[in-house]
Design a protein around this motif. Structure first.
Motif, mmCIF file in Angstrom:
data_model
loop_
_atom_site.group_PDB
_atom_site.id
_atom_site.type_symbol
_atom_site.label_atom_id
_atom_site.label_comp_id
_atom_site.label_asym_id
_atom_site.label_seq_id
_atom_site.Cartn_x
_atom_site.Cartn_y
_atom_site.Cartn_z
ATOM 1 N N LEU A 361 -37.888 -9.936 -27.032
ATOM 2 C CA LEU A 361 -37.260 -11.043 -26.315
ATOM 3 C C LEU A 361 -36.257 -11.758 -27.212
ATOM 4 C CD1 LEU A 361 -36.872 -12.985 -24.001
ATOM 5 C CD2 LEU A 361 -38.982 -14.168 -24.669
ATOM 6 N N ARG A 362 -36.627 -12.001 -28.458
ATOM 7 C CA ARG A 362 -35.701 -12.666 -29.377
ATOM 8 C C ARG A 362 -34.453 -11.800 -29.614
ATOM 9 N NH1 ARG A 362 -40.743 -14.470 -31.889
ATOM 10 N NH2 ARG A 362 -40.848 -16.734 -31.618
ATOM 11 N N ALA A 363 -34.659 -10.503 -29.720
ATOM 12 C CA ALA A 363 -33.511 -9.608 -29.920
ATOM 13 C C ALA A 363 -32.595 -9.613 -28.699
ATOM 14 C CB ALA A 363 -34.008 -8.190 -30.213
ATOM 15 N N TYR A 364 -33.185 -9.530 -27.508
ATOM 16 C CA TYR A 364 -32.378 -9.593 -26.283
ATOM 17 C C TYR A 364 -31.665 -10.941 -26.174
ATOM 18 C CZ TYR A 364 -34.062 -5.337 -23.894
ATOM 19 O OH TYR A 364 -34.315 -4.048 -23.523
ATOM 20 N N ALA A 365 -32.373 -12.021 -26.517
ATOM 21 C CA ALA A 365 -31.803 -13.366 -26.385
ATOM 22 C C ALA A 365 -30.574 -13.545 -27.270
ATOM 23 C CB ALA A 365 -32.859 -14.424 -26.721
ATOM 24 N N LEU A 366 -30.550 -12.863 -28.416
ATOM 25 C CA LEU A 366 -29.363 -12.929 -29.274
ATOM 26 C C LEU A 366 -28.121 -12.442 -28.528
ATOM 27 C CD1 LEU A 366 -30.805 -11.613 -32.669
ATOM 28 C CD2 LEU A 366 -30.060 -13.950 -32.148
ATOM 29 N N GLY A 367 -28.307 -11.558 -27.564
ATOM 30 C CA GLY A 367 -27.176 -11.034 -26.814
ATOM 31 C C GLY A 367 -26.955 -11.687 -25.469
ATOM 32 N N LEU A 368 -27.755 -12.714 -25.133
ATOM 33 C CA LEU A 368 -27.648 -13.337 -23.812
ATOM 34 C C LEU A 368 -26.242 -13.855 -23.537
ATOM 35 C CD1 LEU A 368 -28.850 -14.378 -21.168
ATOM 36 C CD2 LEU A 368 -29.617 -16.418 -22.389
ATOM 37 N N LEU A 369 -25.650 -14.540 -24.520
ATOM 38 C CA LEU A 369 -24.303 -15.069 -24.320
ATOM 39 C C LEU A 369 -23.319 -13.936 -24.041
ATOM 40 C CD1 LEU A 369 -22.324 -17.419 -24.303
ATOM 41 C CD2 LEU A 369 -22.090 -17.158 -26.785
ATOM 42 N N ALA A 370 -23.456 -12.830 -24.758
ATOM 43 C CA ALA A 370 -22.562 -11.692 -24.531
ATOM 44 C C ALA A 370 -22.758 -11.103 -23.141
ATOM 45 C CB ALA A 370 -22.798 -10.620 -25.598
ATOM 46 N N PHE A 371 -24.026 -10.988 -22.705
ATOM 47 C CA PHE A 371 -24.285 -10.478 -21.358
ATOM 48 C C PHE A 371 -23.589 -11.350 -20.313
ATOM 49 C CE2 PHE A 371 -28.662 -9.245 -23.231
ATOM 50 C CZ PHE A 371 -28.127 -8.082 -23.777
ATOM 51 N N MET A 372 -23.662 -12.680 -20.509
ATOM 52 C CA MET A 372 -23.035 -13.608 -19.567
ATOM 53 C C MET A 372 -21.514 -13.509 -19.623
ATOM 54 S SD MET A 372 -25.251 -17.115 -19.793
ATOM 55 C CE MET A 372 -26.884 -17.244 -19.064
ATOM 56 N N LEU A 373 -20.968 -13.411 -20.835
ATOM 57 C CA LEU A 373 -19.507 -13.328 -20.981
ATOM 58 C C LEU A 373 -18.950 -12.102 -20.273
ATOM 59 C CD1 LEU A 373 -19.097 -14.406 -24.720
ATOM 60 C CD2 LEU A 373 -18.390 -15.698 -22.699
ATOM 61 N N ILE A 374 -19.670 -10.993 -20.346
ATOM 62 C CA ILE A 374 -19.213 -9.781 -19.662
ATOM 63 C C ILE A 374 -19.102 -10.030 -18.166
ATOM 64 C CG2 ILE A 374 -19.875 -7.410 -19.061
ATOM 65 C CD1 ILE A 374 -21.186 -7.258 -21.869
ATOM 66 N N LYS A 375 -20.060 -10.784 -17.603
ATOM 67 C CA LYS A 375 -20.064 -11.045 -16.163
ATOM 68 C C LYS A 375 -18.859 -11.865 -15.714
ATOM 69 C CE LYS A 375 -23.958 -8.973 -15.297
ATOM 70 N NZ LYS A 375 -23.964 -7.705 -14.524
ATOM 71 N N VAL A 376 -18.277 -12.681 -16.619
ATOM 72 C CA VAL A 376 -17.119 -13.488 -16.216
ATOM 73 C C VAL A 376 -15.801 -12.913 -16.728
ATOM 74 C CG1 VAL A 376 -18.504 -15.585 -16.063
ATOM 75 C CG2 VAL A 376 -17.306 -15.077 -18.177
ATOM 76 N N LEU A 377 -15.859 -12.065 -17.748
ATOM 77 C CA LEU A 377 -14.630 -11.447 -18.245
ATOM 78 C C LEU A 377 -14.216 -10.246 -17.390
ATOM 79 C CD1 LEU A 377 -15.332 -11.604 -22.085
ATOM 80 C CD2 LEU A 377 -13.520 -12.844 -20.868
ATOM 81 N N ALA A 378 -15.202 -9.462 -16.959
ATOM 82 C CA ALA A 378 -14.886 -8.281 -16.154
ATOM 83 C C ALA A 378 -14.134 -8.627 -14.872
ATOM 84 C CB ALA A 378 -16.162 -7.501 -15.841
ATOM 85 N N PRO A 379 -14.486 -9.716 -14.139
ATOM 86 C CA PRO A 379 -13.687 -10.065 -12.957
ATOM 87 C C PRO A 379 -12.217 -10.326 -13.259
ATOM 88 C CG PRO A 379 -15.790 -11.198 -12.875
ATOM 89 C CD PRO A 379 -15.708 -10.531 -14.219
ATOM 90 N N GLY A 380 -11.904 -10.694 -14.506
ATOM 91 C CA GLY A 380 -10.500 -10.865 -14.879
ATOM 92 C C GLY A 380 -9.712 -9.571 -14.749
ATOM 93 N N TYR A 381 -10.400 -8.437 -14.894
ATOM 94 C CA TYR A 381 -9.766 -7.129 -14.684
ATOM 95 C C TYR A 381 -9.841 -6.713 -13.222
ATOM 96 C CZ TYR A 381 -9.803 -6.582 -19.771
ATOM 97 O OH TYR A 381 -9.587 -6.740 -21.112
ATOM 98 N N PHE A 382 -11.024 -6.870 -12.611
ATOM 99 C CA PHE A 382 -11.192 -6.437 -11.228
ATOM 100 C C PHE A 382 -10.242 -7.186 -10.291
ATOM 101 C CE2 PHE A 382 -15.818 -5.825 -12.670
ATOM 102 C CZ PHE A 382 -15.526 -4.566 -13.168
ATOM 103 N N ALA A 383 -10.051 -8.493 -10.541
ATOM 104 C CA ALA A 383 -9.172 -9.290 -9.691
ATOM 105 C C ALA A 383 -7.740 -8.783 -9.737
ATOM 106 C CB ALA A 383 -9.220 -10.764 -10.118
ATOM 107 N N ARG A 384 -7.355 -8.171 -10.853
ATOM 108 C CA ARG A 384 -6.008 -7.618 -11.002
ATOM 109 C C ARG A 384 -5.987 -6.136 -10.649
ATOM 110 N NH1 ARG A 384 -5.994 -7.806 -16.303
ATOM 111 N NH2 ARG A 384 -3.770 -7.391 -16.624
ATOM 112 N N GLN A 385 -7.063 -5.699 -9.975
ATOM 113 C CA GLN A 385 -7.211 -4.322 -9.495
ATOM 114 C C GLN A 385 -7.108 -3.313 -10.638
ATOM 115 O OE1 GLN A 385 -4.910 -3.572 -5.904
ATOM 116 N NE2 GLN A 385 -5.035 -5.726 -5.309
ATOM 117 N N ASP A 386 -7.641 -3.714 -11.780
ATOM 118 C CA ASP A 386 -7.728 -2.827 -12.939
ATOM 119 C C ASP A 386 -9.209 -2.523 -13.171
ATOM 120 O OD1 ASP A 386 -7.743 -1.521 -15.335
ATOM 121 O OD2 ASP A 386 -6.933 -3.166 -16.530
ATOM 122 N N THR A 387 -9.668 -1.398 -12.631
ATOM 123 C CA THR A 387 -11.062 -1.008 -12.830
ATOM 124 C C THR A 387 -11.209 0.015 -13.955
ATOM 125 O OG1 THR A 387 -10.790 0.663 -11.083
ATOM 126 C CG2 THR A 387 -11.731 -1.475 -10.442
#
Length: 518
Positions: A361-387
């Motif tokens: 859990l502690r190891a996964y938690a170290l990456g929690l912020l990165a997991f969240m950032l991916i969820k909001v950064l990826a739409p920046g590509y999808f919205a521009r129709q770049d998949t």
């Protein structure tokens, strides 16, 4: 341009999705408790879980993954630039083509149910009765793929029209349906797992039916038509191909972790599962929620060539994720044993299991912020129709994850697999952010220095409160359930209150968090 839809703050929309996601997760926990009491962990339980996992796996891969990422940007562009009639024709064409493909896939899957079961659970072939039961259950649950995919299609339309509440509430119906089926249908069937399978099918019908009146309300109730030559359909299919591969990459990562964990000591797979469940809660409630609400708006802003507002919204999303993700990660690291002991340490789960799960859990938690950032950064590509770019980044992150798995599994065992996942997630998020910055899409807005200082001060105060109230870890394993719950609520409540109060004292106000309007 189509008739405009009501505009509301992104924060309000995100809170709606977060609240509904939290409700769904809580009911999901109740659902798991009911299922465990009903079918236990025997052969019938295995049969149901596999019969439910197959359509659910394809749903994540197709309906809520590749299709949503391809459909929302194209639909948003039509809403922004075309007439209502042209938007309706797109919806009709997509509904017809999507419905036909899903119907054919569902029919073939029901005919070949034993083969599908063998592919997903080859071990079942050693027990003919178990294989036969699973195949029978799969024939009942597989139509859920058709229904939930059409539900996701309908939800995408409503999200594009800024109607987030109904699509966000819809997953709750699955948990309610399974709980009701377990209690209400079990007396009328020979095998409790059959009642659960009926619950899945009923949930699919209920979820799709819920959407239809609201689609009519926004004037986009689909009237399916088979028009493969429609320009929008062709573009969606073109965008779906790389998006589908990108979603597959993440599934390969999960599969690899499971395979490697199976070679470790008994309990390793379970320790990773329990720790992952806790990390998924803030990720789903915050990361996924923000990613869901910003995609339609980003798509509209790209369609209208409003790059300045696009950049402002991306910047807001990053700040919100950091504001919530950092303290959530710190709390998971500090409260790993109390959380795991309170939620899971009963019956067969021992104090040793809690300690081992806390490591991952502690190891996964170290990456929690990165997991969240991916969820909001990826739409920046999808919205521009770049998949394509997110797929390239995901492949690099997958290779890094494989290498890190092999390097870390020796010294850290199951926790090494979790740490490898966290580190590769930061690589994924970093490459996505760098790509958006290089293309001029991600631009740093004013106020980041003050924001970081406010965050750090609030974080230090929260840590001081938690450390001051934290009992010895060994006490959690000796306390009764009531003692664990009371002390955990005190810890979580005090930590959250101190963090919010210090943000307020350092000058953070609600108006600073509202974000731009849709």
């Amino acid at each position: 341009m189509s008739e405009s839809t009501p505009r509301r703050s992104i924060l309000r929309s995100g809170m709606i999705v977060s609240a509904m996601t939290l409700l769904s997760r809580v009911l999901g926990l109740v659902r798991d408790i009911v299922i465990a009491a009903l079918v236990g962990a025997g052969g019938a339980a295995d049969a149901f879980f596999i019969a439910f996992k197959i359509p659910n796996f394809l749903r994540r891969l197709f309906a809520e993954g590749a299709f949503n990422q391809a459909f929302v940007p194209v639909l948003s562009e039509y809403v922004e630039q075309k007439t209502q009639q042209e938007v309706q024709r797109l919806v009709n064409a997509v509904a017809g083509c999507l419905g036909l493909v899903l119907t054919l896939v569902t029919g073939l899957a029901m005919l070949g149910a034993p083969l599908l079961v063998w592919l997903f659970a080859p071990g079942f072939s050693q027990s003919p009765d178990k294989l036969a039961l699973t195949a029978d259950l799969l024939r009942m649950t597989f139509p859920y793929l058709l229904l939930i995919s059409l539900t996701a299609f309908s939800g995408s339309i409503l999200n594009t029209k800024d109607r987030f509440a109904v699509p966000a509430f819809t997953p709750v119906l699955l948990n309610i349906s399974l709980i009701a089926a377990a209690w209400g249908l079990t007396p009328y069937v020979s095998e409790p797992a059959v009642a659960l399978a009926w619950g899945v099918l009923i949930a699919g019908v209920a979820q799709l039916s819920l959407q239809l009146p609201f689609l009519a309300q926004v004037g986009l109730l689909p009237r399916p038509q088979l028009v493969w030559q429609h320009e929008g359909v062709r573009r969606i299919l073109t965008l779906m191909t790389p998006a589908l591969f990108g979603v597959s990459v993440s599934q390969i990562n999960l599969l690899l972790d499971t395979v490697l964990a199976s070679f470790l000591v008994d309990g390793s797979v379970g320790w990773l599962y329990y720790s992952d469940r806790l990390v998924e809660l803030p990720l789903g409630v915050i990361g996924v929620a923000i990613g869901t609400v910003i995609l339609p708006t980003l798509s509209r802003q790209h369609a209208s060539a409003d790059q300045e507002r696009f950049a402002v919204l991306m910047d807001w999303a990053l700040r919100m994720v950091i504001l919530v993700g950092v303290p959530a990660a710190v709390a998971l690291i500090l409260l790993a044993e109390p959380l795991l002991a309170t939620l899971f340490q009963y019956g067969a789960m021992t104090a040793h299991d809690t300690a081992m799960a806390a490591m991952s859990l502690r190891a996964y938690a170290l990456g929690l912020l990165a997991f969240m950032l991916i969820k909001v950064l990826a739409p920046g590509y999808f919205a521009r129709q770049d998949t394509r770019t997110p797929v390239k980044v995901a492949i690099k992150a997958m290779i890094a994850n494989m290498v890190l798995n092999l390097l870390l599994i020796g010294p850290l065992a199951h926790a090494g697999l979790a740490l490898a996942t966290a580190l590769s997630a930061f690589m994924n998020a970093g490459l996505l952010a760098w790509g958006l910055h290089r293309e001029g899409v991600l631009k740093r807005q004013p106020g980041w220095g003050r924001f970081i200082l406010q965050l750090l001060l609030a974080l230090v105060g929260m840590l001081a409160v938690l450390y001051g109230l934290m009992p010895e870890v060994s006490q959690w394993t000796r306390w009764t359930l009531e003692h664990r719950i009371v002390h955990l609520l005190i810890l979580v409540g005090s930590g959250l209150l101190s963090y919010l109060m210090l943000l307020l004292l350092t000058g953070v106000r609600l108006r600073h968090l509202r974000g731009p309007l849709h």
